[in-house]
Scaffold this active site. Structure first.
Site, PDB file in Angstrom:
ATOM      1  N   ARG A  42       2.967   0.888   3.347  1.00  0.00           N
ATOM      2  CA  ARG A  42       3.706  -0.319   3.743  1.00  0.00           C
ATOM      3  C   ARG A  42       3.938  -1.238   2.553  1.00  0.00           C
ATOM      4  O   ARG A  42       3.199  -1.216   1.564  1.00  0.00           O
ATOM      5  CB  ARG A  42       2.966  -1.064   4.842  1.00  0.00           C
ATOM      6  CG  ARG A  42       1.666  -1.693   4.419  1.00  0.00           C
ATOM      7  CD  ARG A  42       0.893  -2.289   5.586  1.00  0.00           C
ATOM      8  NE  ARG A  42       0.449  -1.251   6.499  1.00  0.00           N
ATOM      9  CZ  ARG A  42       0.971  -1.049   7.717  1.00  0.00           C
ATOM     10  NH1 ARG A  42       1.941  -1.836   8.163  1.00  0.00           N
ATOM     11  NH2 ARG A  42       0.517  -0.085   8.494  1.00  0.00           N
ATOM     12  N   THR A  66       0.858  -1.188   0.000  1.00  0.00           N
ATOM     13  CA  THR A  66       0.000   0.000   0.000  1.00  0.00           C
ATOM     14  C   THR A  66       0.893   1.236   0.000  1.00  0.00           C
ATOM     15  O   THR A  66       2.125   1.122  -0.043  1.00  0.00           O
ATOM     16  CB  THR A  66      -0.914   0.022   1.235  1.00  0.00           C
ATOM     17  OG1 THR A  66      -0.124   0.345   2.397  1.00  0.00           O
ATOM     18  CG2 THR A  66      -1.601  -1.322   1.455  1.00  0.00           C
ATOM     19  N   CYS A  67       0.272   2.400   0.089  1.00  0.00           N
ATOM     20  CA  CYS A  67       1.077   3.625   0.098  1.00  0.00           C
ATOM     21  C   CYS A  67       1.908   3.746   1.366  1.00  0.00           C
ATOM     22  O   CYS A  67       2.911   4.459   1.395  1.00  0.00           O
ATOM     23  CB  CYS A  67       0.188   4.855  -0.067  1.00  0.00           C
ATOM     24  SG  CYS A  67      -1.034   5.066   1.245  1.00  0.00           S
ATOM     25  N   LYS A  80      -9.967   4.814  -5.663  1.00  0.00           N
ATOM     26  CA  LYS A  80     -10.539   4.779  -4.311  1.00  0.00           C
ATOM     27  C   LYS A  80     -10.044   5.945  -3.460  1.00  0.00           C
ATOM     28  O   LYS A  80     -10.825   6.600  -2.767  1.00  0.00           O
ATOM     29  CB  LYS A  80     -10.190   3.453  -3.641  1.00  0.00           C
ATOM     30  CG  LYS A  80     -10.805   2.243  -4.324  1.00  0.00           C
ATOM     31  CD  LYS A  80     -10.315   0.948  -3.688  1.00  0.00           C
ATOM     32  CE  LYS A  80     -10.862  -0.259  -4.430  1.00  0.00           C
ATOM     33  NZ  LYS A  80     -10.323  -1.533  -3.876  1.00  0.00           N
ATOM     34  N   GLY A 133      -8.726   8.791  -4.517  1.00  0.00           N
ATOM     35  CA  GLY A 133      -9.201  10.047  -5.080  1.00  0.00           C
ATOM     36  C   GLY A 133     -10.642  10.328  -4.710  1.00  0.00           C
ATOM     37  O   GLY A 133     -11.013  11.466  -4.389  1.00  0.00           O
ATOM     38  N   ALA A 152      -8.996   9.201 -10.185  1.00  0.00           N
ATOM     39  CA  ALA A 152     -10.345   9.034  -9.630  1.00  0.00           C
ATOM     40  C   ALA A 152     -10.551   7.630  -9.078  1.00  0.00           C
ATOM     41  O   ALA A 152     -11.655   7.097  -9.140  1.00  0.00           O
ATOM     42  CB  ALA A 152     -11.393   9.341 -10.703  1.00  0.00           C
ATOM     43  N   GLU A 208      -7.774   3.995  10.725  1.00  0.00           N
ATOM     44  CA  GLU A 208      -8.302   4.253   9.379  1.00  0.00           C
ATOM     45  C   GLU A 208      -8.874   2.970   8.778  1.00  0.00           C
ATOM     46  O   GLU A 208      -8.412   1.870   9.054  1.00  0.00           O
ATOM     47  CB  GLU A 208      -7.209   4.854   8.486  1.00  0.00           C
ATOM     48  CG  GLU A 208      -5.976   3.996   8.315  1.00  0.00           C
ATOM     49  CD  GLU A 208      -5.933   3.310   6.962  1.00  0.00           C
ATOM     50  OE1 GLU A 208      -6.919   3.398   6.216  1.00  0.00           O
ATOM     51  OE2 GLU A 208      -4.917   2.660   6.684  1.00  0.00           O
TER      52      GLU A 208
END
Length: 537
Positions: free
Chosen positions: A137, A134-135, A279, A281, A277, A199
């Site tokens: 990890r 992910t962004c 998830k 975004g 655009a 989150e």
């Protein structure tokens, strides 16, 4: 252990020696063939060629024998692994341990997860694997036949993929084993390890790992069950605690950060641009609405996703611009949010320099808020006087604001994590005895069937009705089940009684010895044989 290691080393030596001998002989044979092809027909040359062919055949036979011998050595060295079961491990780095510059080099796009899993499970000491990228990890979960060898192979794979030397990687990697690795995944799924505590998007990403693995057939039973239990833990934490209430996400933190950097009097009038655009975004748009924003321009490759966002969110004017108009749209924006899967920067220093200056009312600086990994905006854009770049690592400033309350809620969540961890560990412990249970039942049933056949032959087929024969068979089955009930009860390890794993394994070893079941070694030999044969092909 030392003897076993020596055996494995000897096996490796046998392979190497055979390859050397085969290579030398093959080279000699090739030289003879070239001489013969050159037209020299003297008997001596022909004899030497025949001798070369014969030597090559002998070398191949030696190599084959060496391979067989090496495989036998590997079988013997299975004792190395019998002292402890395969280990579950997580090797990775996150926003807590490594900068975005390193994380983006290791990032694996979602569509490439199956290929990464295939590459990882082809490593000699890795049985199962999963990738969570992910962004914030990049984590690799594996089941390793050998802890040390498995870890080394995974780190080498990461180094090769990213181009980062293994020695440099190790400074930022974390490595957790068995229950620690499982607890970590459960905490990740619950949002306890996120930059933004509590989150919700990470739970969806953990679910996607399972879907991706199932579609590609890449997840083994241990990893599959662990991730499914992690999803359960994540859901329970969110339902049974208030950790998600008021919690910010990466997208909401990005919006909050942008508004913090704008002059307060101009926040609502700032011209907002979103590139991407997907998830993330979509969540940016949602949080812009929550902050009172009335208009946003969205640049995307296709209009369909933008239309879907527009259909769902009626409280904001959404203007679509195609990707070909991205720089024109950026020239008209005060704040640029980027959230795409591009592996190369969309904005460089040259692009930023070409953009017009921002009005003094907006602070004279165009804000680039980049929540993509790999990054969509080069760090050097900040060198341009009228531009500032913020990436996911800069969101900590926002996160700290409401962290204390969620830390208290995280303590409540740990109780749930511990409960789910115990359930998973009990399930995994139960797997230890499954082969013995199957072997013991099979062994008992073979004896039952053999003795039943002898009995029926003595009685005679004509003397029995179908009902009588069925009754005798049921009697024999019932006796076996009654006799096995006690031993099988002592092989239970599902957390429903006070018996420890060590006691259960001691019972299992005793049954293996008494009935010559030898399940452990057979299983390990089978795994190692498959790995060796695969490496030879």
């Amino acid at each position: 252990m030392m003897a076993s290691t020596t055996s494995a080393t000897a096996a490796g030596g046998a392979f190497a020696a055979a390859k050397t001998r085969a290579g030398s002989s093959a080279a000699g044979g090739g030289a003879c063939a070239r001489v013969a092809a050159g037209g020299r027909r003297r008997s001596g040359v022909v004899v030497r060629c025949d001798a070369g062919v014969e030597a090559q055949a002998q070398a191949q036979a030696v190599a084959k024998a060496a391979s067989v011998a090496a495989l036998e050595q590997f079988k013997i060295s299975a004792d190395r692994y019998m002292k402890e079961r395969s280990s579950i491990a997580v090797i990775g780095l996150s926003v807590h341990t490594a900068p975005v510059e390193m994380r983006e080099k290791l990032a694996v796009a979602e569509e490439l997860w199956p290929r990464a899993i295939s590459e990882l499970t082809s490593l000699n000491h890795i049985e199962e694997a999963a990738v969570l990228s992910t962004c914030n990890r990049m984590e690799i979960y594996v089941v390793a036949l050998s802890w040390n060898r498995g870890i080394r192979e995974v780190v080498d794979w990461m180094s090769k993929k990213s181009g980062i030397p293994a020695s440099e990687l190790r400074e930022h990697l974390f490595m957790l084993r068995d229950s620690d690795a499982t607890r970590h995944l459960f905490e990740v799924s619950a949002g306890l390890d996120s930059l933004v505590l509590g989150e919700g998007q990470i739970l969806a990403q953990v679910k996607q790992v399972v879907r991706s693995g199932q579609n590609s057939g890449g997840l083994g039973k241990n990893i599959d069950r662990m991730f499914k239990d992690a999803i359960t833990a994540g859901k329970r934490v969110r339902c049974e605690t208030n950790i998600s209430s008021g919690a910010v996400s990466v997208s909401s933190a990005a919006v909050e950060l942008a508004l913090m950097k704008l002059p307060k009097s101009e926040c609502l009038s700032a011209r907002m641009l979103l590139i991407g655009a997907g998830k993330m975004g979509k969540l940016v748009v949602k949080h812009l609405i929550a902050k009172g924003c009335k208009k946003v321009v969205v640049v995307n490759r296709s209009v369909e996703r933008v239309d879907a966002i527009r259909e769902e969110m009626k409280d904001i004017e959404i203007v679509y611009r195609p990707l070909t108009e991205m720089y024109e749209a950026a020239a008209e924006a005060d704040v640029v949010f980027t959230s795409t899967a591009s592996e190369t920067p969309l904005f460089t220093k040259e692009h930023a320099e070409a953009l017009p200056a921002i009005s003094d009312a907006m602070g004279g600086v165009r804000l680039f808020v980049d929540i993509s990994v790999p990054r969509n905006v080069s760090a050097c854009v900040s060198e341009v006087g009228h531009a500032r770049v913020y990436n996911v690592d800069d969101l900590k400033e926002v996160v700290e604001a409401n962290k204390e309350d969620r830390l208290r809620k995280a303590m409540e969540a740990q109780t749930i994590i511990t409960q789910e961890l115990k359930r998973f560990e009990a399930w995994r412990d139960s797997l230890e005895t499954v082969p013995t249970i199957k072997k013991l039942r099979s062994y008992a049933d073979r004896i039952r069937a053999s003795e039943l056949e002898k009995c029926l032959q003595k009685i005679g087929e004509d003397a029995l009705t179908k009902k009588m024969r069925r009754s005798i068979e049921e009697l024999s089955t019932g006796i076996v089940n009654k006799l096995l009930h006690g031993p099988l009860q002592h092989l239970r390890c599902d957390g429903s009684d006070s018996r420890t794993l060590d006691e259960t394994l001691e019972n299992m070893h005793a049954l293996n010895r008494m009935f010559s079941l030898d399940t452990e070694k057979a299983i390990i030999e089978q795994k190692i044989k498959a790995k060796v044969e695969k490496s030879q092909n």
